[in-house]
Design a protein around this motif. Structure first.
Motif, PDB file in Angstrom:
ATOM      1  N   ALA A 149       0.832  -1.208   0.000  1.00  0.00           N
ATOM      2  CA  ALA A 149       0.000   0.000   0.000  1.00  0.00           C
ATOM      3  C   ALA A 149       0.867   1.259   0.000  1.00  0.00           C
ATOM      4  CB  ALA A 149      -0.933  -0.022   1.207  1.00  0.00           C
ATOM      5  N   ILE A 150       1.955   1.229   0.795  1.00  0.00           N
ATOM      6  CA  ILE A 150       2.774   2.433   0.965  1.00  0.00           C
ATOM      7  C   ILE A 150       3.511   2.792  -0.321  1.00  0.00           C
ATOM      8  CG2 ILE A 150       4.771   3.378   2.192  1.00  0.00           C
ATOM      9  CD1 ILE A 150       3.889   1.574   4.567  1.00  0.00           C
ATOM     10  N   VAL A 151       4.031   1.772  -1.005  1.00  0.00           N
ATOM     11  CA  VAL A 151       4.820   1.999  -2.216  1.00  0.00           C
ATOM     12  C   VAL A 151       4.054   2.847  -3.226  1.00  0.00           C
ATOM     13  CG1 VAL A 151       5.708   0.824  -4.268  1.00  0.00           C
ATOM     14  CG2 VAL A 151       6.289  -0.026  -2.012  1.00  0.00           C
ATOM     15  N   ARG A 152       2.746   2.682  -3.218  1.00  0.00           N
ATOM     16  CA  ARG A 152       1.944   3.343  -4.250  1.00  0.00           C
ATOM     17  C   ARG A 152       1.826   4.852  -4.062  1.00  0.00           C
ATOM     18  NH1 ARG A 152      -3.625   0.785  -5.536  1.00  0.00           N
ATOM     19  NH2 ARG A 152      -3.523   2.607  -6.858  1.00  0.00           N
ATOM     20  N   GLN A 153       2.040   5.327  -2.829  1.00  0.00           N
ATOM     21  CA  GLN A 153       1.812   6.733  -2.504  1.00  0.00           C
ATOM     22  C   GLN A 153       0.446   7.203  -3.001  1.00  0.00           C
ATOM     23  OE1 GLN A 153       5.233   8.571  -4.347  1.00  0.00           O
ATOM     24  NE2 GLN A 153       6.633   7.696  -2.855  1.00  0.00           N
ATOM     25  N   PRO A 154      -0.604   6.548  -2.516  1.00  0.00           N
ATOM     26  CA  PRO A 154      -1.946   6.866  -3.012  1.00  0.00           C
ATOM     27  C   PRO A 154      -2.531   8.066  -2.277  1.00  0.00           C
ATOM     28  CG  PRO A 154      -2.101   5.154  -1.392  1.00  0.00           C
ATOM     29  CD  PRO A 154      -0.650   5.535  -1.464  1.00  0.00           C
ATOM     30  N   ARG A 155      -3.729   8.441  -2.676  1.00  0.00           N
ATOM     31  CA  ARG A 155      -4.391   9.552  -1.998  1.00  0.00           C
ATOM     32  C   ARG A 155      -4.979   9.103  -0.665  1.00  0.00           C
ATOM     33  NH1 ARG A 155      -8.283  12.868  -5.863  1.00  0.00           N
ATOM     34  NH2 ARG A 155      -9.139  10.826  -6.343  1.00  0.00           N
ATOM     35  N   VAL A 156      -5.423   7.866  -0.602  1.00  0.00           N
ATOM     36  CA  VAL A 156      -6.053   7.357   0.623  1.00  0.00           C
ATOM     37  C   VAL A 156      -5.623   5.908   0.877  1.00  0.00           C
ATOM     38  CG1 VAL A 156      -8.242   6.995   1.837  1.00  0.00           C
ATOM     39  CG2 VAL A 156      -8.103   8.745   0.054  1.00  0.00           C
ATOM     40  N   LEU A 178       2.276   1.314  13.139  1.00  0.00           N
ATOM     41  CA  LEU A 178       1.362   1.791  12.109  1.00  0.00           C
ATOM     42  C   LEU A 178       0.957   3.240  12.362  1.00  0.00           C
ATOM     43  CD1 LEU A 178      -1.219  -0.747  10.835  1.00  0.00           C
ATOM     44  CD2 LEU A 178      -1.422   1.658  10.339  1.00  0.00           C
ATOM     45  N   VAL A 179       0.732   3.546  13.634  1.00  0.00           N
ATOM     46  CA  VAL A 179       0.348   4.918  13.981  1.00  0.00           C
ATOM     47  C   VAL A 179       1.480   5.879  13.624  1.00  0.00           C
ATOM     48  CG1 VAL A 179      -0.115   6.462  15.919  1.00  0.00           C
ATOM     49  CG2 VAL A 179      -1.307   4.274  15.751  1.00  0.00           C
ATOM     50  N   GLU A 180       2.720   5.493  13.975  1.00  0.00           N
ATOM     51  CA  GLU A 180       3.878   6.335  13.650  1.00  0.00           C
ATOM     52  C   GLU A 180       4.028   6.534  12.153  1.00  0.00           C
ATOM     53  OE1 GLU A 180       6.748   5.011  17.363  1.00  0.00           O
ATOM     54  OE2 GLU A 180       7.265   4.474  15.313  1.00  0.00           O
ATOM     55  N   LEU A 181       3.882   5.417  11.438  1.00  0.00           N
ATOM     56  CA  LEU A 181       4.049   5.438   9.991  1.00  0.00           C
ATOM     57  C   LEU A 181       3.018   6.348   9.337  1.00  0.00           C
ATOM     58  CD1 LEU A 181       5.882   3.938   7.997  1.00  0.00           C
ATOM     59  CD2 LEU A 181       4.038   2.299   7.682  1.00  0.00           C
ATOM     60  N   GLN A 182       1.783   6.232   9.800  1.00  0.00           N
ATOM     61  CA  GLN A 182       0.714   7.032   9.225  1.00  0.00           C
ATOM     62  C   GLN A 182       0.973   8.506   9.482  1.00  0.00           C
ATOM     63  OE1 GLN A 182      -1.978   8.952  10.462  1.00  0.00           O
ATOM     64  NE2 GLN A 182      -3.064   9.096   8.510  1.00  0.00           N
ATOM     65  N   LYS A 183       1.496   8.796  10.666  1.00  0.00           N
ATOM     66  CA  LYS A 183       1.794  10.185  11.015  1.00  0.00           C
ATOM     67  C   LYS A 183       2.881  10.735  10.104  1.00  0.00           C
ATOM     68  CE  LYS A 183       2.653  12.991  15.096  1.00  0.00           C
ATOM     69  NZ  LYS A 183       3.005  12.957  16.522  1.00  0.00           N
ATOM     70  N   ARG A 184       3.891   9.896   9.860  1.00  0.00           N
ATOM     71  CA  ARG A 184       5.013  10.311   9.040  1.00  0.00           C
ATOM     72  C   ARG A 184       4.597  10.512   7.584  1.00  0.00           C
ATOM     73  NH1 ARG A 184       9.907   6.341   9.394  1.00  0.00           N
ATOM     74  NH2 ARG A 184      10.082   6.194   7.154  1.00  0.00           N
ATOM     75  N   LEU A 185       3.800   9.584   7.069  1.00  0.00           N
ATOM     76  CA  LEU A 185       3.385   9.669   5.667  1.00  0.00           C
ATOM     77  C   LEU A 185       2.271  10.687   5.479  1.00  0.00           C
ATOM     78  CD1 LEU A 185       3.290   5.836   5.010  1.00  0.00           C
ATOM     79  CD2 LEU A 185       5.023   7.415   4.175  1.00  0.00           C
ATOM     80  N   ALA A 186       1.505  10.925   6.567  1.00  0.00           N
ATOM     81  CA  ALA A 186       0.411  11.904   6.546  1.00  0.00           C
ATOM     82  C   ALA A 186      -0.551  11.680   5.399  1.00  0.00           C
ATOM     83  CB  ALA A 186       0.959  13.327   6.533  1.00  0.00           C
ATOM     84  N   VAL A 187      -0.845  10.419   5.128  1.00  0.00           N
ATOM     85  CA  VAL A 187      -1.828  10.097   4.091  1.00  0.00           C
ATOM     86  C   VAL A 187      -3.155   9.777   4.783  1.00  0.00           C
ATOM     87  CG1 VAL A 187      -2.473   8.455   2.284  1.00  0.00           C
ATOM     88  CG2 VAL A 187      -0.102   9.227   2.486  1.00  0.00           C
ATOM     89  N   THR A 188      -4.208  10.344   4.264  1.00  0.00           N
ATOM     90  CA  THR A 188      -5.550  10.088   4.793  1.00  0.00           C
ATOM     91  C   THR A 188      -5.778   8.578   4.890  1.00  0.00           C
ATOM     92  OG1 THR A 188      -6.207  12.009   3.523  1.00  0.00           O
ATOM     93  CG2 THR A 188      -7.973  10.679   4.496  1.00  0.00           C
ATOM     94  N   THR A 189      -6.225   8.113   6.041  1.00  0.00           N
ATOM     95  CA  THR A 189      -6.388   6.683   6.244  1.00  0.00           C
ATOM     96  C   THR A 189      -7.739   6.384   6.856  1.00  0.00           C
ATOM     97  OG1 THR A 189      -4.010   6.499   6.638  1.00  0.00           O
ATOM     98  CG2 THR A 189      -5.362   4.640   7.341  1.00  0.00           C
ATOM     99  N   VAL A 190      -8.438   5.429   6.280  1.00  0.00           N
ATOM    100  CA  VAL A 190      -9.677   4.932   6.884  1.00  0.00           C
ATOM    101  C   VAL A 190      -9.404   3.511   7.325  1.00  0.00           C
ATOM    102  CG1 VAL A 190     -12.123   4.462   6.564  1.00  0.00           C
ATOM    103  CG2 VAL A 190     -11.050   6.380   5.371  1.00  0.00           C
ATOM    104  N   TYR A 191      -9.594   3.277   8.607  1.00  0.00           N
ATOM    105  CA  TYR A 191      -9.161   2.032   9.229  1.00  0.00           C
ATOM    106  C   TYR A 191     -10.367   1.353   9.860  1.00  0.00           C
ATOM    107  CZ  TYR A 191      -6.168  -0.910  12.220  1.00  0.00           C
ATOM    108  OH  TYR A 191      -5.548  -1.960  12.836  1.00  0.00           O
ATOM    109  N   VAL A 192     -10.636   0.131   9.444  1.00  0.00           N
ATOM    110  CA  VAL A 192     -11.795  -0.592   9.972  1.00  0.00           C
ATOM    111  C   VAL A 192     -11.338  -1.611  11.005  1.00  0.00           C
ATOM    112  CG1 VAL A 192     -13.477  -2.390   9.384  1.00  0.00           C
ATOM    113  CG2 VAL A 192     -13.332  -0.323   8.004  1.00  0.00           C
ATOM    114  N   THR A 193     -12.018  -1.663  12.119  1.00  0.00           N
ATOM    115  CA  THR A 193     -11.711  -2.676  13.120  1.00  0.00           C
ATOM    116  C   THR A 193     -12.959  -2.961  13.951  1.00  0.00           C
ATOM    117  OG1 THR A 193     -10.310  -3.280  14.995  1.00  0.00           O
ATOM    118  CG2 THR A 193     -10.882  -0.953  14.767  1.00  0.00           C
ATOM    119  N   HIS A 194     -13.008  -4.149  14.545  1.00  0.00           N
ATOM    120  CA  HIS A 194     -14.097  -4.425  15.480  1.00  0.00           C
ATOM    121  C   HIS A 194     -13.562  -4.290  16.902  1.00  0.00           C
ATOM    122  CE1 HIS A 194     -11.982  -8.294  15.282  1.00  0.00           C
ATOM    123  NE2 HIS A 194     -12.347  -8.403  16.533  1.00  0.00           N
TER     124      HIS A 194
END
Lengths: 355, 287
Positions: A149-156, A178-194
């Protein structure tokens, strides 16, 4: 990078009476990590798949970066998804898996190799680039799925329970990474979990869904301290909030003792809710109880109590600091210190008092 | 349990040694019973006709029958032309079957249309009719279109026979591909062609190999249509085998040699693809 907007987005599976996602209105800010959480069947995965373009919309719209993508194919949405099962291509090695999307985009081999290596370095995957997925451990596979997912540098980024196949220890560790990585990449993320712990620890904001309907979207601490309704109150927090049915008449009675709560809900059947940490066990408390079970986790102790509430036995949980000397079947007394919520018959939160 | 018993083969929970041995012996007996006719045929093919008729080995092993069957009399089906006919019919029909079955199975497995069950049932229903019942209309049309005695008619029929089976098999193999993989490929930007080429076909390769091999076997072994729609001089291997039955003199050894020759290509093909085939056939048995 882009914001995401659900506008009255609805998905009705053919042959089902009720939409899996019902008129969802939800905005995710640019660079935000938004967690969709709910029990199974709440529509959280469907909502994510609608954003991915894997489920069509029956009504409403979805915008990415302000563009209406409702009828755009998944491959043209510029998104990357991490699946629960990772969905790695078994016939391709790690480098090929990670570079797959770039290859489809026609990125040159040198550029592809460079970007894959850069991401592999971040994820400690460099030694495994020429391995097939079947020769990787569960944690490594998970990282490859992230890397892809990261390699692609997508919008979301879309993540569908990406940690649920990891064992408990690795899950906690990966969660933080994952939290650190998301902060660093600052890419909008929608995360699903139960898993509400994942939701609380990872989300900038958390959206709680139930039966396809959005219940509340707030920052984790707001969700915890000011739940919009009884469902959110019960779903967020572990152990769950204690709930007792009460008759409201200017004051409410718990286990025979009275609490003044104002006149928010008068003459109605209602539910009072308080978290385990508000239950303080001590000899001078007004409420009598009997210990059913003591769970000593070392850092904290959960004491399961049985109380006699309006003629019925009810179970509540107290969270106390160790050491705790009480034993099963001992009689104790407790008091409430902290927030007590009052929910009306329609389960909406109507009042909160701090004792 | 004694020490001696513990040292032997590991027993599963609830298994008793006597039962395990009994089942083993039974399996061997059934296996030998199964292989006996084949072994007998192979052995007979190396005898002289006299020995074969007398069921003895008086003259020892002889390879003469294999050279006998290579020579054919004028006007009868030769091994060479029968083999060529079979090869062409089998390869062409199987190739076309696979080309048609792959997209059909993809559509039925991965993007099922409305009423896909009916479609599948229709395919298999073509197998309900006894072949014998179909031969008359087929013969009439074949004659009308001048197809009697051609490879074309067999190719067409073998496509028709194998296509439903191939679609059913391939569909179940495609069903085994995790849906998320296809979705991941979709999000990763593949078009349908790349999706098939880089994701679906490599994963389903064992299943595809197994399906193709079964088509080859069925087409190679088909006898009835080949007999009815072809002149004896222009037919396939099964026909050629029976052409070694003679009304004069002994022919058992020669017939055995012909049978062995006719079986060999299929056995070799099966052997070569054994590993993939078994993986293909058992795909989905375990998750």
């Amino acid at each position: 990078m882009a914001a995401v907007d659900y506008v009255e987005a609805t998905r009705l599976y053919p042959g089902t009476p009720k939409p899996a996602v019902d008129k969802l209105n939800l905005s995710v800010a640019d660079g935000e990590l938004l967690v969709l959480v709910g029990p199974s069947g709440s529509g959280k995965s469907t909502a994510l798949r609608m954003l991915a373009g894997l489920e069509p919309l029956d009504a409403g719209r979805i915008l990415i970066g302000g563009d209406d993508v409702s009828s755009v194919r998944p491959r043209e949405r510029d998104i990357a998804m991490v699946f629960q099962s990772y969905a790695l291509y078994p016939n391709l090695d790690v480098a090929q898996n990670m570079g797959f999307a770039l290859k489809q985009q026609g990125v040159s081999k040198e550029e592809r190799g460079k970007r894959v290596r850069d991401v592999a370095k971040i994820l400690d995957l460099e030694p495994y680039l020429d391995r097939k997925p079947r020769n990787l451990s569960g944690g490594q596979r998970q990282r490859v799925a992230m890397g892809r997912a990261i390699v692609r540098q997508p919008r979301v980024y879309l993540m569908d329970e990406p940690l649920s196949n990891l064992d408990a220890k690795l899950r906690v560790q990966t969660r933080a990474e994952l939290v650190e990585l998301q902060k660093r990449l600052a890419v909008t993320t929608v995360y699903v979990t139960h898993d509400q712990v994942e939701a609380m620890t990872m989300g900038h904001r958390v959206a709680v869904l139930r039966d396809g309907e959005l219940q509340q979207v707030e920052a984790p601490s707001t969700l915890y301290h000011e739940p919009a309704n009884q469902f959110v109150a019960g779903f967020i927090g572990s152990p769950a909030m204690n709930m007792l049915p009460v008759a409201v008449d200017r004051s409410i009675k718990i286990a025979g003792a009275e609490i003044r709560i104002g006149a928010a809900v008068v003459g109605e059947a209602a539910t009072v809710g308080f978290r385990p940490e508000t239950v303080v066990i001590g000899d001078d408390g007004p409420f009598p109880a009997r210990i059913r079970l003591v769970e000593d986790l070392g850092s904290e102790v959960f004491v399961h109590l049985i109380i006699d509430h309006e003629g019925e036995e009810r179970r509540i949980v107290a969270k106390v600091d160790p050491p705790f000397a009480g034993k099963t079947d001992e009689n104790v007394r407790f008091m409430l210190r902290g927030k007590v919520h009052l929910f009306d018959a329609a389960e909406a939160r109507r009042a909160t008092v701090t004792l | 349990m004694t020490d001696a018993e513990r040292r032997g083969t590991k027993l599963g929970i609830g298994e008793r040694r006597s039962v395990v041995i009994g089942v083993g012996v039974l399996a061997w007996l059934v296996g030998l019973l199964w292989i006996f006719p084949v072994a007998w045929t192979v052995l007979t093919s190396f005898k002289t006709e006299d020995d074969a008729a007398a069921q003895t080995l008086h003259h020892g092993l002889s390879f003469g029958r294999y050279s006998d069957i290579g020579h054919s009399t004028q006007g009868t089906l030769s091994l060479q032309s029968a083999f060529t006919n079979s090869l062409v019919v089998v390869l062409v029909s199987t190739t076309i079957v696979m080309l048609l079955a792959l997209p059909a199975a993809y559509a039925l497995a991965i993007r099922p249309i409305h009423k896909w069950r009916d479609v599948l049932f229709f395919f298999i229903s073509t197998k309900f009719l006894p072949i014998v019942a179909s031969i008359f209309p087929i013969y009439v049309y074949a004659e009308k279109w001048n197809l009697i005695g051609t490879r074309t008619v067999l190719i067409i029929l073998y496509i028709a026979i194998n296509l439903p089976l191939a679609i059913w098999m391939l569909r179940s193999f495609f069903k085994e591909i995790p849906r998320e993989l296809i979705e991941a490929a979709e999000i990763d930007g593949t078009n349908l062609y790349n999706q098939l080429r880089t994701v679906i076909l490599p994963i389903a390769a064992p299943g595809i190999a197994a399906t193709a091999l079964l088509c080859v076997i069925f087409a190679w072994n088909e006898y009835f249509y080949a007999l009815q729609l072809n002149f004896a001089s222009a037919s396939t291997m099964p026909q050629w085998v029976t052409s070694n039955v003679s009304t004069r003199g002994n022919f058992l050894a020669k017939l055995s040699a012909a049978s062995v020759i006719a079986c060999l290509p299929v056995v070799i093909a099966g052997w070569a693809t054994q590993k993939r085939m078994i993986r293909g056939l058992s795909m989905g048995a375990l998750k």
